[in-house]
Design a protein around this motif. Sequence first.
Motif, PDB file in Angstrom:
ATOM      1  N   ARG A 141      -2.074  -4.455 -10.626  1.00 31.04           N
ATOM      2  CA  ARG A 141      -1.346  -3.889 -11.763  1.00 31.04           C
ATOM      3  C   ARG A 141      -2.116  -2.742 -12.381  1.00 31.04           C
ATOM      4  O   ARG A 141      -1.732  -2.229 -13.408  1.00 31.04           O
ATOM      5  N   PHE A 142      -3.198  -2.307 -11.780  1.00 29.59           N
ATOM      6  CA  PHE A 142      -4.084  -1.360 -12.436  1.00 29.59           C
ATOM      7  C   PHE A 142      -4.060   0.046 -11.875  1.00 29.59           C
ATOM      8  O   PHE A 142      -4.555   0.944 -12.500  1.00 29.59           O
ATOM      9  N   THR A 143      -3.568   0.257 -10.675  1.00 30.30           N
ATOM     10  CA  THR A 143      -3.635   1.595 -10.121  1.00 30.30           C
ATOM     11  C   THR A 143      -2.370   2.366 -10.439  1.00 30.30           C
ATOM     12  O   THR A 143      -1.282   1.809 -10.494  1.00 30.30           O
ATOM     13  N   GLY A 144      -2.517   3.648 -10.602  1.00 29.96           N
ATOM     14  CA  GLY A 144      -1.370   4.496 -10.878  1.00 29.96           C
ATOM     15  C   GLY A 144      -0.428   4.599  -9.693  1.00 29.96           C
ATOM     16  O   GLY A 144       0.732   4.936  -9.835  1.00 29.96           O
ATOM     17  N   GLU A 145      -0.935   4.311  -8.495  1.00 27.73           N
ATOM     18  CA  GLU A 145      -0.119   4.411  -7.300  1.00 27.73           C
ATOM     19  C   GLU A 145       0.719   3.169  -7.039  1.00 27.73           C
ATOM     20  O   GLU A 145       1.609   3.178  -6.222  1.00 27.73           O
ATOM     21  N   SER A 146       0.405   2.062  -7.693  1.00 28.29           N
ATOM     22  CA  SER A 146       1.145   0.826  -7.469  1.00 28.29           C
ATOM     23  C   SER A 146       2.557   0.970  -8.011  1.00 28.29           C
ATOM     24  O   SER A 146       2.790   1.604  -9.036  1.00 28.29           O
ATOM     25  N   SER A 193     -20.558  -2.511   5.667  1.00 29.95           N
ATOM     26  CA  SER A 193     -20.887  -1.378   4.805  1.00 29.95           C
ATOM     27  C   SER A 193     -19.637  -0.593   4.427  1.00 29.95           C
ATOM     28  O   SER A 193     -19.509  -0.126   3.301  1.00 29.95           O
ATOM     29  N   GLU A 194     -18.698  -0.475   5.355  1.00 35.55           N
ATOM     30  CA  GLU A 194     -17.449   0.225   5.038  1.00 35.55           C
ATOM     31  C   GLU A 194     -16.636  -0.548   4.006  1.00 35.55           C
ATOM     32  O   GLU A 194     -16.079   0.033   3.073  1.00 35.55           O
ATOM     33  N   LEU A 195     -16.551  -1.866   4.175  1.00 34.73           N
ATOM     34  CA  LEU A 195     -15.805  -2.680   3.219  1.00 34.73           C
ATOM     35  C   LEU A 195     -16.431  -2.643   1.829  1.00 34.73           C
ATOM     36  O   LEU A 195     -15.722  -2.599   0.824  1.00 34.73           O
ATOM     37  N   LEU A 196     -17.751  -2.649   1.772  1.00 38.57           N
ATOM     38  CA  LEU A 196     -18.412  -2.562   0.473  1.00 38.57           C
ATOM     39  C   LEU A 196     -18.117  -1.228  -0.208  1.00 38.57           C
ATOM     40  O   LEU A 196     -17.879  -1.177  -1.418  1.00 38.57           O
ATOM     41  N   ALA A 197     -18.116  -0.148   0.562  1.00 37.30           N
ATOM     42  CA  ALA A 197     -17.821   1.165  -0.015  1.00 37.30           C
ATOM     43  C   ALA A 197     -16.390   1.224  -0.540  1.00 37.30           C
ATOM     44  O   ALA A 197     -16.145   1.693  -1.660  1.00 37.30           O
ATOM     45  N   VAL A 198     -15.437   0.747   0.236  1.00 38.56           N
ATOM     46  CA  VAL A 198     -14.034   0.768  -0.191  1.00 38.56           C
ATOM     47  C   VAL A 198     -13.832  -0.149  -1.394  1.00 38.56           C
ATOM     48  O   VAL A 198     -13.149   0.214  -2.357  1.00 38.56           O
ATOM     49  N   ALA A 199     -14.419  -1.341  -1.350  1.00 35.76           N
ATOM     50  CA  ALA A 199     -14.286  -2.273  -2.475  1.00 35.76           C
ATOM     51  C   ALA A 199     -14.858  -1.675  -3.757  1.00 35.76           C
ATOM     52  O   ALA A 199     -14.268  -1.823  -4.822  1.00 35.76           O
ATOM     53  N   ALA A 200     -15.981  -0.971  -3.635  1.00 35.04           N
ATOM     54  CA  ALA A 200     -16.576  -0.346  -4.823  1.00 35.04           C
ATOM     55  C   ALA A 200     -15.630   0.693  -5.409  1.00 35.04           C
ATOM     56  O   ALA A 200     -15.432   0.742  -6.629  1.00 35.04           O
ATOM     57  N   VAL A 201     -15.017   1.508  -4.568  1.00 37.73           N
ATOM     58  CA  VAL A 201     -14.088   2.535  -5.052  1.00 37.73           C
ATOM     59  C   VAL A 201     -12.887   1.883  -5.722  1.00 37.73           C
ATOM     60  O   VAL A 201     -12.456   2.292  -6.802  1.00 37.73           O
ATOM     61  N   VAL A 202     -12.333   0.850  -5.107  1.00 40.49           N
ATOM     62  CA  VAL A 202     -11.154   0.182  -5.661  1.00 40.49           C
ATOM     63  C   VAL A 202     -11.482  -0.464  -7.007  1.00 40.49           C
ATOM     64  O   VAL A 202     -10.767  -0.285  -7.989  1.00 40.49           O
ATOM     65  N   ILE A 203     -12.557  -1.216  -7.048  1.00 45.51           N
ATOM     66  CA  ILE A 203     -12.915  -1.919  -8.286  1.00 45.51           C
ATOM     67  C   ILE A 203     -13.261  -0.929  -9.397  1.00 45.51           C
ATOM     68  O   ILE A 203     -12.818  -1.071 -10.536  1.00 45.51           O
ATOM     69  N   LEU A 204     -14.026   0.097  -9.059  1.00 34.63           N
ATOM     70  CA  LEU A 204     -14.404   1.073 -10.084  1.00 34.63           C
ATOM     71  C   LEU A 204     -13.207   1.880 -10.568  1.00 34.63           C
ATOM     72  O   LEU A 204     -13.153   2.271 -11.733  1.00 34.63           O
ATOM     73  N   SER A 205     -12.212   2.108  -9.700  1.00 29.02           N
ATOM     74  CA  SER A 205     -11.049   2.892 -10.120  1.00 29.02           C
ATOM     75  C   SER A 205     -10.187   2.148 -11.132  1.00 29.02           C
ATOM     76  O   SER A 205      -9.385   2.758 -11.830  1.00 29.02           O
ATOM     77  N   VAL A 206     -10.334   0.840 -11.222  1.00 25.35           N
ATOM     78  CA  VAL A 206      -9.586   0.077 -12.219  1.00 25.35           C
ATOM     79  C   VAL A 206     -10.118   0.371 -13.618  1.00 25.35           C
ATOM     80  O   VAL A 206      -9.361   0.537 -14.563  1.00 25.35           O
ATOM     81  N   TYR A 207     -11.433   0.490 -13.741  1.00 24.04           N
ATOM     82  CA  TYR A 207     -12.048   0.596 -15.052  1.00 24.04           C
ATOM     83  C   TYR A 207     -12.538   1.991 -15.414  1.00 24.04           C
ATOM     84  O   TYR A 207     -12.748   2.283 -16.578  1.00 24.04           O
ATOM     85  N   LEU A 208     -12.758   2.842 -14.431  1.00 27.10           N
ATOM     86  CA  LEU A 208     -13.262   4.187 -14.711  1.00 27.10           C
ATOM     87  C   LEU A 208     -12.140   5.208 -14.580  1.00 27.10           C
ATOM     88  O   LEU A 208     -11.180   4.996 -13.855  1.00 27.10           O
ATOM     89  N   ARG A 209     -12.262   6.333 -15.263  1.00 24.56           N
ATOM     90  CA  ARG A 209     -11.222   7.376 -15.244  1.00 24.56           C
ATOM     91  C   ARG A 209     -11.845   8.735 -14.936  1.00 24.56           C
ATOM     92  O   ARG A 209     -12.993   8.991 -15.281  1.00 24.56           O
ATOM     93  N   GLN A 210     -11.059   9.611 -14.313  1.00 22.81           N
ATOM     94  CA  GLN A 210     -11.455  10.993 -14.075  1.00 22.81           C
ATOM     95  C   GLN A 210     -10.380  11.872 -14.692  1.00 22.81           C
ATOM     96  O   GLN A 210      -9.258  11.918 -14.196  1.00 22.81           O
ATOM     97  N   ARG A 211     -10.715  12.536 -15.760  1.00 21.63           N
ATOM     98  CA  ARG A 211      -9.748  13.371 -16.464  1.00 21.63           C
ATOM     99  C   ARG A 211      -9.198  14.445 -15.537  1.00 21.63           C
ATOM    100  O   ARG A 211      -9.937  15.143 -14.858  1.00 21.63           O
ATOM    101  N   GLY A 212      -7.872  14.559 -15.480  1.00 20.47           N
ATOM    102  CA  GLY A 212      -7.204  15.567 -14.670  1.00 20.47           C
ATOM    103  C   GLY A 212      -6.976  15.179 -13.223  1.00 20.47           C
ATOM    104  O   GLY A 212      -6.324  15.904 -12.488  1.00 20.47           O
ATOM    105  N   SER A 213      -7.494  14.059 -12.786  1.00 23.85           N
ATOM    106  CA  SER A 213      -7.327  13.646 -11.394  1.00 23.85           C
ATOM    107  C   SER A 213      -5.950  13.023 -11.184  1.00 23.85           C
ATOM    108  O   SER A 213      -5.530  12.167 -11.961  1.00 23.85           O
ATOM    109  N   PRO A 214      -5.222  13.414 -10.122  1.00 26.36           N
ATOM    110  CA  PRO A 214      -3.925  12.799  -9.865  1.00 26.36           C
ATOM    111  C   PRO A 214      -4.049  11.346  -9.416  1.00 26.36           C
ATOM    112  O   PRO A 214      -3.096  10.594  -9.471  1.00 26.36           O
TER     113      PRO A 214
END
Length: 168
Positions: free
Chosen positions: A28-33, A131-152
Motif C-alpha cells: 500500500r506504500f508505493t506510488g506505482e501500486s 547479494s542481488e536480493l539484499l540490494a533489491v530489498a533495500a531499495v524497496v524497503i527504503l522507498s516506503v519511508y524515504l522520498r526524493q523530491r521531484g522523482s516520478p
Amino acid sequence: MSSAVKSTEVYGRMALVRAEGDAIFLSRFTGESKEIHRTGTESDREQRVGNHATAQSPRWAGTKDWRQSVYARSPGLVMGTLFILSWTAQSITGMAAYDEQQLRQLQNPVGWDGYLASPDFWNRSLQNRQSELLAVAAVVILSVYLRQRGSPESKPVGAAHTSTGVEG
C-alpha cells in the motif's frame, strides 16, 4: 473491484489478493501500486487491449492472438529470460574456473553437468543471488519511508507512509 479478483485480505501494510488462481501481494506504500480495490488483471477495456486498443496503443496490444498474451506478460518474460541467460553464463564461466582448479590439483575436470551438481556451483550461485536480493530489498524497503523530491518514482515528500496510488 475487478471481476477477476476473488478475495482481498489486508494484513497491516500489505494486501493478499487472490485472482484467477494466483495470490499476489501488493504494497500500500508505493506510488506505482494499484489501489487495493482495483487489483487483478482488469478488463480489456481498462487495459485498452483487443477491440479497446486506441491508435496510440502498441501494435501488439490491439491483436487478439498469442502476440497480445506475450506483450501483456513481456516484463516477466524478458526478466525471466535474462535470469536464465545470466545463470547459464555464470555456470559456464564457473565451470571453466572450477575445471582449471581441478587440473591444477591434478584431478579430472568435471564438465558442465558435473559442475551443476557440485557444491561450488550452488555456493557461488546462491551468494550472487543473495547479494542481488539484499540490494533489491533495500531499495524497496527504503522507498516506503524515504522520498526524493521531484522523482516520478517517489511519493510526494509530505505524503503519509500509508498513502498509495499516483498522487503527484
